[in-house]
Design a protein around this motif. Structure first.
Motif, PDB file in Angstrom:
ATOM      1  N   TRP A 265       0.817  -1.210   0.000  1.00  0.00           N
ATOM      2  CA  TRP A 265       0.000   0.000   0.000  1.00  0.00           C
ATOM      3  C   TRP A 265       0.855   1.266   0.000  1.00  0.00           C
ATOM      4  CZ3 TRP A 265      -4.611  -1.049  -1.415  1.00  0.00           C
ATOM      5  CH2 TRP A 265      -5.197  -2.261  -1.068  1.00  0.00           C
ATOM      6  N   SER A 266       2.117   1.130   0.390  1.00  0.00           N
ATOM      7  CA  SER A 266       2.996   2.303   0.405  1.00  0.00           C
ATOM      8  C   SER A 266       3.455   2.717  -0.986  1.00  0.00           C
ATOM      9  CB  SER A 266       4.228   2.020   1.278  1.00  0.00           C
ATOM     10  OG  SER A 266       4.928   0.881   0.795  1.00  0.00           O
ATOM     11  N   ASP A 267       3.235   1.876  -1.988  1.00  0.00           N
ATOM     12  CA  ASP A 267       3.631   2.210  -3.355  1.00  0.00           C
ATOM     13  C   ASP A 267       2.778   3.369  -3.865  1.00  0.00           C
ATOM     14  OD1 ASP A 267       3.732   2.108  -6.328  1.00  0.00           O
ATOM     15  OD2 ASP A 267       4.936   0.309  -5.969  1.00  0.00           O
ATOM     16  N   PRO A 268       3.394   4.382  -4.483  1.00  0.00           N
ATOM     17  CA  PRO A 268       2.605   5.517  -4.997  1.00  0.00           C
ATOM     18  C   PRO A 268       1.529   5.115  -5.999  1.00  0.00           C
ATOM     19  CG  PRO A 268       4.954   6.034  -5.002  1.00  0.00           C
ATOM     20  CD  PRO A 268       4.846   4.574  -4.666  1.00  0.00           C
ATOM     21  N   ALA A 269       1.711   3.959  -6.651  1.00  0.00           N
ATOM     22  CA  ALA A 269       0.723   3.517  -7.644  1.00  0.00           C
ATOM     23  C   ALA A 269      -0.433   2.750  -7.018  1.00  0.00           C
ATOM     24  CB  ALA A 269       1.404   2.649  -8.708  1.00  0.00           C
ATOM     25  N   ALA A 270      -0.393   2.504  -5.705  1.00  0.00           N
ATOM     26  CA  ALA A 270      -1.459   1.745  -5.048  1.00  0.00           C
ATOM     27  C   ALA A 270      -2.762   2.544  -5.058  1.00  0.00           C
ATOM     28  CB  ALA A 270      -1.060   1.406  -3.617  1.00  0.00           C
ATOM     29  N   GLY A 271      -3.862   1.869  -5.348  1.00  0.00           N
ATOM     30  CA  GLY A 271      -5.159   2.523  -5.407  1.00  0.00           C
ATOM     31  C   GLY A 271      -5.928   2.417  -4.109  1.00  0.00           C
ATOM     32  N   SER A 272      -7.018   3.132  -4.040  1.00  0.00           N
ATOM     33  CA  SER A 272      -7.859   3.160  -2.849  1.00  0.00           C
ATOM     34  C   SER A 272      -8.782   1.947  -2.808  1.00  0.00           C
ATOM     35  CB  SER A 272      -8.703   4.432  -2.849  1.00  0.00           C
ATOM     36  OG  SER A 272      -9.701   4.384  -1.853  1.00  0.00           O
TER      37      SER A 272
ATOM     38  N   GLY B 148     -11.445   0.631   5.634  1.00  0.00           N
ATOM     39  CA  GLY B 148     -12.261   1.404   4.709  1.00  0.00           C
ATOM     40  C   GLY B 148     -12.844   0.645   3.546  1.00  0.00           C
ATOM     41  N   ARG B 149     -12.541  -0.662   3.415  1.00  0.00           N
ATOM     42  CA  ARG B 149     -13.082  -1.369   2.261  1.00  0.00           C
ATOM     43  C   ARG B 149     -14.558  -1.700   2.471  1.00  0.00           C
ATOM     44  NH1 ARG B 149      -9.995  -6.413  -0.216  1.00  0.00           N
ATOM     45  NH2 ARG B 149     -11.171  -7.740   1.171  1.00  0.00           N
ATOM     46  N   PRO B 150     -15.406  -1.483   1.443  1.00  0.00           N
ATOM     47  CA  PRO B 150     -16.831  -1.811   1.565  1.00  0.00           C
ATOM     48  C   PRO B 150     -17.066  -3.318   1.718  1.00  0.00           C
ATOM     49  CG  PRO B 150     -16.409  -0.345  -0.293  1.00  0.00           C
ATOM     50  CD  PRO B 150     -15.085  -0.851   0.171  1.00  0.00           C
ATOM     51  N   ALA B 151     -18.324  -3.680   1.976  1.00  0.00           N
ATOM     52  CA  ALA B 151     -18.690  -5.074   2.197  1.00  0.00           C
ATOM     53  C   ALA B 151     -18.581  -5.886   0.906  1.00  0.00           C
ATOM     54  CB  ALA B 151     -20.115  -5.161   2.744  1.00  0.00           C
ATOM     55  N   THR B 152     -18.256  -7.159   1.062  1.00  0.00           N
ATOM     56  CA  THR B 152     -17.991  -8.037  -0.081  1.00  0.00           C
ATOM     57  C   THR B 152     -19.172  -8.140  -1.037  1.00  0.00           C
ATOM     58  OG1 THR B 152     -16.328  -9.343   1.068  1.00  0.00           O
ATOM     59  CG2 THR B 152     -17.522 -10.438  -0.703  1.00  0.00           C
ATOM     60  N   LEU B 153     -20.388  -8.344  -0.523  1.00  0.00           N
ATOM     61  CA  LEU B 153     -21.542  -8.500  -1.408  1.00  0.00           C
ATOM     62  C   LEU B 153     -21.758  -7.268  -2.273  1.00  0.00           C
ATOM     63  CD1 LEU B 153     -24.110 -10.335   0.892  1.00  0.00           C
ATOM     64  CD2 LEU B 153     -23.164 -11.206  -1.244  1.00  0.00           C
ATOM     65  N   ALA B 154     -21.533  -6.091  -1.698  1.00  0.00           N
ATOM     66  CA  ALA B 154     -21.687  -4.864  -2.477  1.00  0.00           C
ATOM     67  C   ALA B 154     -20.646  -4.800  -3.593  1.00  0.00           C
ATOM     68  CB  ALA B 154     -21.549  -3.652  -1.561  1.00  0.00           C
ATOM     69  N   ILE B 155     -19.420  -5.207  -3.288  1.00  0.00           N
ATOM     70  CA  ILE B 155     -18.349  -5.115  -4.277  1.00  0.00           C
ATOM     71  C   ILE B 155     -18.561  -6.102  -5.421  1.00  0.00           C
ATOM     72  CG2 ILE B 155     -15.871  -5.326  -4.666  1.00  0.00           C
ATOM     73  CD1 ILE B 155     -15.490  -4.561  -1.716  1.00  0.00           C
ATOM     74  N   ILE B 156     -18.891  -7.365  -5.101  1.00  0.00           N
ATOM     75  CA  ILE B 156     -19.037  -8.333  -6.196  1.00  0.00           C
ATOM     76  C   ILE B 156     -20.243  -7.986  -7.074  1.00  0.00           C
ATOM     77  CG2 ILE B 156     -17.858 -10.169  -4.938  1.00  0.00           C
ATOM     78  CD1 ILE B 156     -20.542 -11.534  -4.512  1.00  0.00           C
ATOM     79  N   THR B 157     -21.275  -7.389  -6.475  1.00  0.00           N
ATOM     80  CA  THR B 157     -22.419  -6.941  -7.280  1.00  0.00           C
ATOM     81  C   THR B 157     -21.980  -5.854  -8.255  1.00  0.00           C
ATOM     82  OG1 THR B 157     -23.918  -7.429  -5.447  1.00  0.00           O
ATOM     83  CG2 THR B 157     -24.747  -6.002  -7.194  1.00  0.00           C
ATOM     84  N   ALA B 158     -21.216  -4.904  -7.757  1.00  0.00           N
ATOM     85  CA  ALA B 158     -20.761  -3.806  -8.607  1.00  0.00           C
ATOM     86  C   ALA B 158     -19.801  -4.305  -9.688  1.00  0.00           C
ATOM     87  CB  ALA B 158     -20.091  -2.736  -7.757  1.00  0.00           C
ATOM     88  N   MET B 159     -18.900  -5.229  -9.351  1.00  0.00           N
ATOM     89  CA  MET B 159     -17.958  -5.740 -10.347  1.00  0.00           C
ATOM     90  C   MET B 159     -18.683  -6.555 -11.411  1.00  0.00           C
ATOM     91  SD  MET B 159     -14.326  -6.577  -8.461  1.00  0.00           S
ATOM     92  CE  MET B 159     -14.937  -7.865  -7.389  1.00  0.00           C
ATOM     93  N   ALA B 160     -19.726  -7.268 -11.029  1.00  0.00           N
ATOM     94  CA  ALA B 160     -20.514  -8.005 -12.017  1.00  0.00           C
ATOM     95  C   ALA B 160     -21.177  -7.053 -13.001  1.00  0.00           C
ATOM     96  CB  ALA B 160     -21.566  -8.867 -11.320  1.00  0.00           C
ATOM     97  N   ALA B 161     -21.522  -5.846 -12.535  1.00  0.00           N
ATOM     98  CA  ALA B 161     -22.213  -4.880 -13.393  1.00  0.00           C
ATOM     99  C   ALA B 161     -21.301  -4.251 -14.434  1.00  0.00           C
ATOM    100  CB  ALA B 161     -22.839  -3.784 -12.531  1.00  0.00           C
ATOM    101  N   VAL B 162     -19.976  -4.258 -14.197  1.00  0.00           N
ATOM    102  CA  VAL B 162     -19.056  -3.637 -15.160  1.00  0.00           C
ATOM    103  C   VAL B 162     -18.260  -4.681 -15.945  1.00  0.00           C
ATOM    104  CG1 VAL B 162     -18.857  -1.504 -13.844  1.00  0.00           C
ATOM    105  CG2 VAL B 162     -17.235  -3.366 -13.393  1.00  0.00           C
ATOM    106  N   THR B 163     -18.691  -5.932 -15.861  1.00  0.00           N
ATOM    107  CA  THR B 163     -18.101  -7.018 -16.650  1.00  0.00           C
ATOM    108  C   THR B 163     -19.229  -7.794 -17.312  1.00  0.00           C
ATOM    109  OG1 THR B 163     -18.078  -8.439 -14.676  1.00  0.00           O
ATOM    110  CG2 THR B 163     -16.042  -7.242 -15.196  1.00  0.00           C
ATOM    111  N   GLU B 164     -18.868  -8.688 -18.230  1.00  0.00           N
ATOM    112  CA  GLU B 164     -19.890  -9.428 -18.970  1.00  0.00           C
ATOM    113  C   GLU B 164     -19.746 -10.939 -18.874  1.00  0.00           C
ATOM    114  OE1 GLU B 164     -19.864  -8.122 -23.001  1.00  0.00           O
ATOM    115  OE2 GLU B 164     -20.634  -6.113 -22.538  1.00  0.00           O
TER     116      GLU B 164
END
Length: 462
Positions: A26-33, A77-93
């Protein structure tokens, strides 16, 4: 997965979005939120571009603590797993989405309904990594608190999964499901009522969600104990394991497939996918140097200290991490939030660490790095591709769950440079779709058979 005689076994790849560990730098400047959806979108779409089977997400119910302090490099700070997998399913096919969700602190009806809903909305691309939470630290989040003794954890998980499968099977009438998909009212008389009263759960309900396109979500299991292996042989369709050397993988595969046969299941009904880290460089030498740099970034002094204190069972804040390991023996016993470990185990572990340090001239921190941050695959793209293929063709695994050290772009080099070589070798897909399967589900993409009916539920007198 079993291959036809003379055919090469196909490599399965999974992309693990890390966080609840010290793998990610996480200390890498390229690490995302972890609270910026752009991180998850980039990661998911990169994995789909690389034709991975699924994206795999861990669950952190609490930020870990050690000696009353938040653990260095853990994720807040990471959101709940069910919310994340739902959102990732929406931006993939096409790619699957698998979330880690505990059977110890969830409830069957609610979790089965949530997973079935996402499975429908994603077109049958959901999986559930069933884990058993073992400690009172996590139990503090929940009304009943506490923790379950070791045997009861898997007993509860077995009962939980069996109930969930009955809930997912309740709308087994294809015509009824088709009507529901067209928005027509369901005939309640044709929906099976699920009634169960067992050691851990009492359920009496009529499920509200139809059977999904893949039958029910793919069951993944992460656990290596004898009870965990038995649970996987009876219930899981993918095992996420830590056995990442060829010899360990082969022994694990042999053992699990023997348990699978004893459970009366087909050999192609379960995939073994060890977790693996990787470093890709222009040459093998470049990759080895980068691996050393990444390992030192992964194991900060704070992380090394916490790891050693867990083994020695005492405060080591005065220890010079650039010097030798502690000369004291580990404490007799330590109770950490409901988890115990024996003095014999820790003393043997400490003795082994001292032997390693002496043999290679390692400092305390370097010992921790050598024990915990050695990357599985290190080399030029051809080296990494050939080593992965060696494991799969040799039967030591069916593929790997790849854990990059950087989020969200840590998967990019693998997809851009290693995947094309696996495709050239003829051991990795070049598309999700086939003429016979134009819209694959996660289950079909993994090559798994249709789900089998679950064991009967218990109904006993109150």
């Amino acid at each position: 997965m079993t291959a036809h005689p003379g055919a090469q076994r196909q490599v399965h790849l999974v992309a693990h979005f890390p966080g609840v560990n010290s793998t990610t730098v996480w200390s890498d400047p390229a690490a995302g939120s972890q609270i910026d959806f752009a991180s998850f979108r980039h990661f998911a779409q990169t994995a789909e571009r690389g034709f991975f089977d699924y994206i795999f997400l861990a669950e952190g119910l609490r930020v870990r603590e050690h000696a009353g302090r938040i653990h260095d490099l853990d994720v807040a700070g990471r959101p709940a797993t069910l919310a994340i997998i739902t959102a990732m399913a929406a931006v993939t096919e096409r790619i699957g989405v698998v979330g880690t969700l505990t059977s110890t602190f969830n409830e069957p009806v609610e979790l089965a309904r949530q997973l079935a809903s996402i499975d429908h909305l994603s077109g049958g691309r959901v999986g559930w990594n069933v884990v058993t939470s073992s400690d009172a630290f996590h139990g503090g989040n929940f009304r009943r608190g506490g923790f379950l003794p070791y045997p009861e954890r898997y007993e509860r998980a077995e009962e939980f999964v069996r109930i969930a499968k009955h809930l997912w099977d309740a709308w087994a009438d294809d015509a009824l499901v088709a009507d529901a998909r067209r928005g027509r009212f369901a005939d309640p008389a044709r929906i099976a009522r699920v009634a169960h009263r067992g050691p851990h759960f009492s359920v009496d309900t009529t499920p509200t969600v139809p059977r999904s396109p893949q039958g029910y979500p793919v069951i993944v299991q992460a656990g290596d104990s004898p009870a965990g292996r038995d649970f996987a042989a009876a219930n899981a369709e993918v095992i996420f394991t830590r056995h990442s050397t060829f010899e360990e993988g082969l022994a694990f595969s042999t053992d699990v497939h023997a348990r699978l046969a004893a459970a009366g299941r087909r050999s192609d009904s379960l995939l073994i996918l060890p977790g693996a880290t990787f470093i890709v460089g222009d040459t093998d030498a470049d990759a080895l140097e980068l691996s050393r740099e990444v390992a030192h970034a992964q194991i900060s002094p704070q992380t090394a200290l916490a790891w050693l204190e867990a083994i020695w069972g005492r405060d080591l804040s005065d220890l010079d991490l650039d010097g030798p390991l502690p000369i004291e023996e580990p404490a007799e016993t330590v109770l950490r939030q409901g988890q115990t470990s024996t003095a014999i185990d820790r003393r043997a572990h400490a003795a082994r660490l001292r032997e390693r340090a002496e043999a290679h001239g390692l400092s305390a921190r370097e010992v921790v790095i050598a024990e915990t941050a050695q990357h599985t695959f290190v080399g030029a793209p051809e080296t990494v591709a050939d080593e992965i293929n060696r494991y799969v063709q040799g039967g030591a695994s069916d593929g790997f769950v790849l854990v990059p050290h950087l989020v969200p772009a840590g998967l990019d080099a693998f997809v851009d440079r290693v995947v094309p070589i696996l495709q050239e070798r003829g051991v990795y897909r070049t598309a999700y779709e086939t003429p016979a399967n134009p819209r694959p589900t996660l289950r079909s993409a993994l090559g798994l058979p249709a789900p089998q009916p679950p064991a009967p539920l218990e109904v006993t007198a109150a």
